[in-house]
Design a protein around this motif. Structure first.
Motif, PDB file in Angstrom:
ATOM      1  N   PRO A 154       0.829  -1.216   0.000  1.00 51.20           N
ATOM      2  CA  PRO A 154       0.000   0.000   0.000  1.00 51.20           C
ATOM      3  C   PRO A 154       0.860   1.261   0.000  1.00 51.20           C
ATOM      4  CG  PRO A 154       0.062  -0.976   2.190  1.00 51.20           C
ATOM      5  CD  PRO A 154       0.768  -1.947   1.283  1.00 51.20           C
ATOM      6  N   LYS A 155       0.355   2.268  -0.657  1.00 49.21           N
ATOM      7  CA  LYS A 155       1.067   3.545  -0.653  1.00 49.21           C
ATOM      8  C   LYS A 155       0.906   4.221   0.700  1.00 49.21           C
ATOM      9  CE  LYS A 155       0.564   4.329  -5.628  1.00 49.21           C
ATOM     10  NZ  LYS A 155       0.061   5.247  -6.681  1.00 49.21           N
ATOM     11  N   LYS A 156       1.770   5.150   0.950  1.00 45.73           N
ATOM     12  CA  LYS A 156       1.743   5.855   2.230  1.00 45.73           C
ATOM     13  C   LYS A 156       0.404   6.560   2.410  1.00 45.73           C
ATOM     14  CE  LYS A 156       4.481   9.026   5.027  1.00 45.73           C
ATOM     15  NZ  LYS A 156       5.669   9.915   5.071  1.00 45.73           N
ATOM     16  N   GLY A 157      -0.215   6.314   3.550  1.00 50.95           N
ATOM     17  CA  GLY A 157      -1.493   6.910   3.847  1.00 50.95           C
ATOM     18  C   GLY A 157      -2.680   6.078   3.405  1.00 50.95           C
ATOM     19  N   HIS A 158      -2.421   4.951   2.726  1.00 48.94           N
ATOM     20  CA  HIS A 158      -3.521   4.092   2.264  1.00 48.94           C
ATOM     21  C   HIS A 158      -4.078   3.287   3.442  1.00 48.94           C
ATOM     22  CE1 HIS A 158      -5.816   1.468  -0.410  1.00 48.94           C
ATOM     23  NE2 HIS A 158      -5.350   0.435   0.290  1.00 48.94           N
ATOM     24  N   HIS A 159      -5.396   3.251   3.578  1.00 46.70           N
ATOM     25  CA  HIS A 159      -6.014   2.544   4.700  1.00 46.70           C
ATOM     26  C   HIS A 159      -6.930   1.408   4.250  1.00 46.70           C
ATOM     27  CE1 HIS A 159      -4.443   5.565   7.439  1.00 46.70           C
ATOM     28  NE2 HIS A 159      -4.969   6.529   6.685  1.00 46.70           N
ATOM     29  N   GLY A 160      -7.077   1.196   2.955  1.00 45.01           N
ATOM     30  CA  GLY A 160      -7.936   0.129   2.455  1.00 45.01           C
ATOM     31  C   GLY A 160      -7.228  -1.214   2.474  1.00 45.01           C
ATOM     32  N   PRO A 161      -7.882  -2.255   1.951  1.00 46.33           N
ATOM     33  CA  PRO A 161      -7.286  -3.591   1.922  1.00 46.33           C
ATOM     34  C   PRO A 161      -6.103  -3.646   0.957  1.00 46.33           C
ATOM     35  CG  PRO A 161      -9.346  -3.560   0.687  1.00 46.33           C
ATOM     36  CD  PRO A 161      -9.244  -2.240   1.395  1.00 46.33           C
ATOM     37  N   VAL A 162      -5.135  -4.498   1.277  1.00 46.95           N
ATOM     38  CA  VAL A 162      -3.959  -4.689   0.432  1.00 46.95           C
ATOM     39  C   VAL A 162      -4.309  -5.684  -0.672  1.00 46.95           C
ATOM     40  CG1 VAL A 162      -1.577  -5.509   0.372  1.00 46.95           C
ATOM     41  CG2 VAL A 162      -2.415  -4.242   2.371  1.00 46.95           C
ATOM     42  N   LYS A 163      -3.929  -5.382  -1.906  1.00 48.20           N
ATOM     43  CA  LYS A 163      -4.217  -6.286  -3.025  1.00 48.20           C
ATOM     44  C   LYS A 163      -3.400  -7.565  -2.870  1.00 48.20           C
ATOM     45  CE  LYS A 163      -4.392  -6.568  -8.048  1.00 48.20           C
ATOM     46  NZ  LYS A 163      -4.123  -5.876  -9.330  1.00 48.20           N
ATOM     47  N   PRO A 164      -4.060  -8.731  -2.749  1.00 44.94           N
ATOM     48  CA  PRO A 164      -3.312  -9.971  -2.513  1.00 44.94           C
ATOM     49  C   PRO A 164      -2.655 -10.476  -3.792  1.00 44.94           C
ATOM     50  CG  PRO A 164      -5.639 -10.461  -2.717  1.00 44.94           C
ATOM     51  CD  PRO A 164      -5.516  -8.969  -2.802  1.00 44.94           C
ATOM     52  N   SER A 165      -1.743 -11.430  -3.614  1.00 46.60           N
ATOM     53  CA  SER A 165      -1.119 -12.091  -4.763  1.00 46.60           C
ATOM     54  C   SER A 165      -2.053 -13.166  -5.292  1.00 46.60           C
ATOM     55  CB  SER A 165       0.209 -12.713  -4.342  1.00 46.60           C
ATOM     56  OG  SER A 165       0.721 -13.556  -5.355  1.00 46.60           O
ATOM     57  N   ALA A 166      -1.926 -13.474  -6.587  1.00 46.15           N
ATOM     58  CA  ALA A 166      -2.693 -14.582  -7.169  1.00 46.15           C
ATOM     59  C   ALA A 166      -2.268 -15.913  -6.570  1.00 46.15           C
ATOM     60  CB  ALA A 166      -2.507 -14.601  -8.687  1.00 46.15           C
ATOM     61  N   ASP A 167      -1.026 -15.989  -6.095  1.00 44.63           N
ATOM     62  CA  ASP A 167      -0.512 -17.197  -5.441  1.00 44.63           C
ATOM     63  C   ASP A 167      -0.680 -17.022  -3.933  1.00 44.63           C
ATOM     64  OD1 ASP A 167       0.800 -19.415  -4.533  1.00 44.63           O
ATOM     65  OD2 ASP A 167       2.635 -19.086  -5.686  1.00 44.63           O
ATOM     66  N   LYS A 168      -1.796 -17.520  -3.412  1.00 46.19           N
ATOM     67  CA  LYS A 168      -2.109 -17.302  -1.999  1.00 46.19           C
ATOM     68  C   LYS A 168      -1.274 -18.156  -1.057  1.00 46.19           C
ATOM     69  CE  LYS A 168      -6.840 -15.841  -3.007  1.00 46.19           C
ATOM     70  NZ  LYS A 168      -8.291 -16.052  -2.751  1.00 46.19           N
ATOM     71  N   ASP A 169      -0.602 -19.190  -1.580  1.00 44.47           N
ATOM     72  CA  ASP A 169       0.224 -20.053  -0.734  1.00 44.47           C
ATOM     73  C   ASP A 169       1.663 -19.582  -0.636  1.00 44.47           C
ATOM     74  OD1 ASP A 169      -1.918 -21.720  -0.246  1.00 44.47           O
ATOM     75  OD2 ASP A 169      -1.445 -23.080  -1.898  1.00 44.47           O
ATOM     76  N   ALA A 170       2.063 -18.635  -1.483  1.00 42.83           N
ATOM     77  CA  ALA A 170       3.443 -18.157  -1.489  1.00 42.83           C
ATOM     78  C   ALA A 170       3.679 -17.167  -0.345  1.00 42.83           C
ATOM     79  CB  ALA A 170       3.776 -17.509  -2.826  1.00 42.83           C
ATOM     80  N   ARG A 171       4.919 -17.111   0.124  1.00 44.27           N
ATOM     81  CA  ARG A 171       5.306 -16.190   1.185  1.00 44.27           C
ATOM     82  C   ARG A 171       6.690 -15.633   0.879  1.00 44.27           C
ATOM     83  NH1 ARG A 171       0.789 -17.137   1.828  1.00 44.27           N
ATOM     84  NH2 ARG A 171      -0.375 -17.703   3.720  1.00 44.27           N
ATOM     85  N   TRP A 172       7.046 -14.601   1.625  1.00 37.93           N
ATOM     86  CA  TRP A 172       8.377 -14.022   1.495  1.00 37.93           C
ATOM     87  C   TRP A 172       9.375 -14.838   2.304  1.00 37.93           C
ATOM     88  CZ3 TRP A 172       9.916 -10.593  -1.946  1.00 37.93           C
ATOM     89  CH2 TRP A 172       8.984  -9.704  -2.497  1.00 37.93           C
ATOM     90  N   GLY A 173      10.530 -15.070   1.726  1.00 41.46           N
ATOM     91  CA  GLY A 173      11.637 -15.698   2.434  1.00 41.46           C
ATOM     92  C   GLY A 173      12.904 -14.899   2.173  1.00 41.46           C
ATOM     93  N   LYS A 174      13.833 -14.980   3.088  1.00 40.93           N
ATOM     94  CA  LYS A 174      15.041 -14.167   2.950  1.00 40.93           C
ATOM     95  C   LYS A 174      16.286 -14.994   3.226  1.00 40.93           C
ATOM     96  CE  LYS A 174      16.914  -9.647   4.295  1.00 40.93           C
ATOM     97  NZ  LYS A 174      16.687  -8.436   5.118  1.00 40.93           N
ATOM     98  N   LYS A 175      17.280 -14.833   2.357  1.00 46.79           N
ATOM     99  CA  LYS A 175      18.587 -15.451   2.559  1.00 46.79           C
ATOM    100  C   LYS A 175      19.639 -14.385   2.353  1.00 46.79           C
ATOM    101  CE  LYS A 175      21.552 -19.291   1.207  1.00 46.79           C
ATOM    102  NZ  LYS A 175      21.692 -20.506   0.341  1.00 46.79           N
ATOM    103  N   GLY A 176      20.358 -14.078   3.419  1.00 41.87           N
ATOM    104  CA  GLY A 176      21.290 -12.966   3.348  1.00 41.87           C
ATOM    105  C   GLY A 176      20.527 -11.676   3.158  1.00 41.87           C
TER     106      GLY A 176
END
Length: 326
Positions: A154-176
């Protein structure tokens, strides 16, 4: 309704000239009958069009993995290429499946977890051939990007729902410092020929160590892994196998002693072989990015990739390139 009868050779098939390919070697070395029995018939009783046998469709999907093909592209290649037809078991006059048939069959493998039975049977036969040596198991994991865009921030100041991804099972992961939105494939690999023995698929947020115990088979003599896999609890559970997990510093010992540093370097040289399957998946099978928008189907594709990799590796061991050229 019964399964189609296919592969009946005609005069044209007898006149076709062909050189033996790696797929012919795979078809010859693997006993497909036990796999066919595990999958069972696809046709139900009653009237209707005959179905393609499950075993033939499994071979179709394996060809798709080996060549990194989408289902529509695979449909075209099976129809046009003699080597594809021969491996699957189609004669020149047989009608080949379309992409929707391949898609529905993949759903069957996913829904009933039949792909697990195929993977286990292939590995049973590899073990019978003496290719799984159980000297050690190498464990590792790798990110696979989602085919869908990440949730829109969401952009700064946005209070509505966040647009979801088409892949609802995917998540963020981080390496380094690198973050990936998608899934993560975890594998346990036999040390001898890097044959894959265990597969787990999760979303990318799952840490490497969470599914690690399910990657350990229990009959190996040692377990190799990088620093992400070492815990005191896992060390204690490896009473029957040698702990070859790399040590890591902690808040009480921020600097590893020279002995542990040397040990880590020696382990790293052995465990590095586990990177080979991931390199094959991403460079040859087109799996840098997953193709489907749910974890279950992506898991099936990863299991198919593990089957395809093990079968190609089997031929590499049984028929070294120099001998095949001779």
């Amino acid at each position: 309704m019964v399964d189609r009868v296919l592969g009946q050779l005609s005069l044209a098939d007898g006149l076709a000239v062909w050189d033996e390919t790696i797929f012919d070697l795979i078809a010859k070395e693997l006993d497909w009958e036990p796999i066919s029995k595990l999958l069972g018939p696809r046709s139900s009783s009653g009237p209707g069009s005959a179905s393609y046998p499950a075993m033939l469709l499994v071979r179709c999907l394996l060809l798709g993995v080996w060549h990194g093909l989408s289902d529509p592209a695979l449909e075209a290649q099976i129809r046009d290429r003699l080597s594809f037809r021969r491996f699957v078991g189609f004669s020149l006059s047989d009608r080949t499946p379309d992409h929707s048939t391949l898609w529905r069959f993949r759903d069957e493998l996913t829904r009933e977890r039949l792909i697990d039975k195929v993977f286990e049977e292939i590995n049973r036969q590899l073990e019978t051939k003496g290719l799984i040596v159980k000297r050690g198991t190498l464990v590792d994991a790798s990110f696979m990007q989602s085919p869908g865009r990440p949730p829109k921030q969401p952009k700064k100041g946005h209070h509505g729902p966040v647009k979801p991804s088409a892949d609802k099972d995917a998540r963020w992961g981080k390496k380094g410092k690198k973050s990936t939105f998608g899934n993560k494939m975890h594998i346990g690999v036999d040390q001898g020929h890097t044959l894959i023995r265990r597969v787990e698929v999760s979303d990318a947020s799952v840490t490497d160590t969470e599914p690690a115990d399910r990657l350990i088979c229990g009959d190996e003599k040692a377990v190799y892994g990088d620093q992400a896999y070492y815990t005191h609890a896992r060390h204690d559970r490896l009473a029957e196998a040698k702990d070859r997990l790399m040590r890591r510093p902690n808040k009480h010992h921020p600097e590893l002693p020279p002995r542990d540093k040397l040990r880590n370097r020696l382990i790293s040289k052995v465990r590095a072989a586990v990177e080979r399957p991931f390199a094959v998946f991403k460079e040859r099978y087109g799996m840098r990015r997953m193709r489907f928008f749910n974890l279950a189907t992506n898991r099936t594709q990863c299991m198919l990739a593990a089957c395809a990799y093990n079968l190609r590796t089997m031929i590499g061991v049984l028929y070294p390139p120099k001998e095949r050229r001779a």
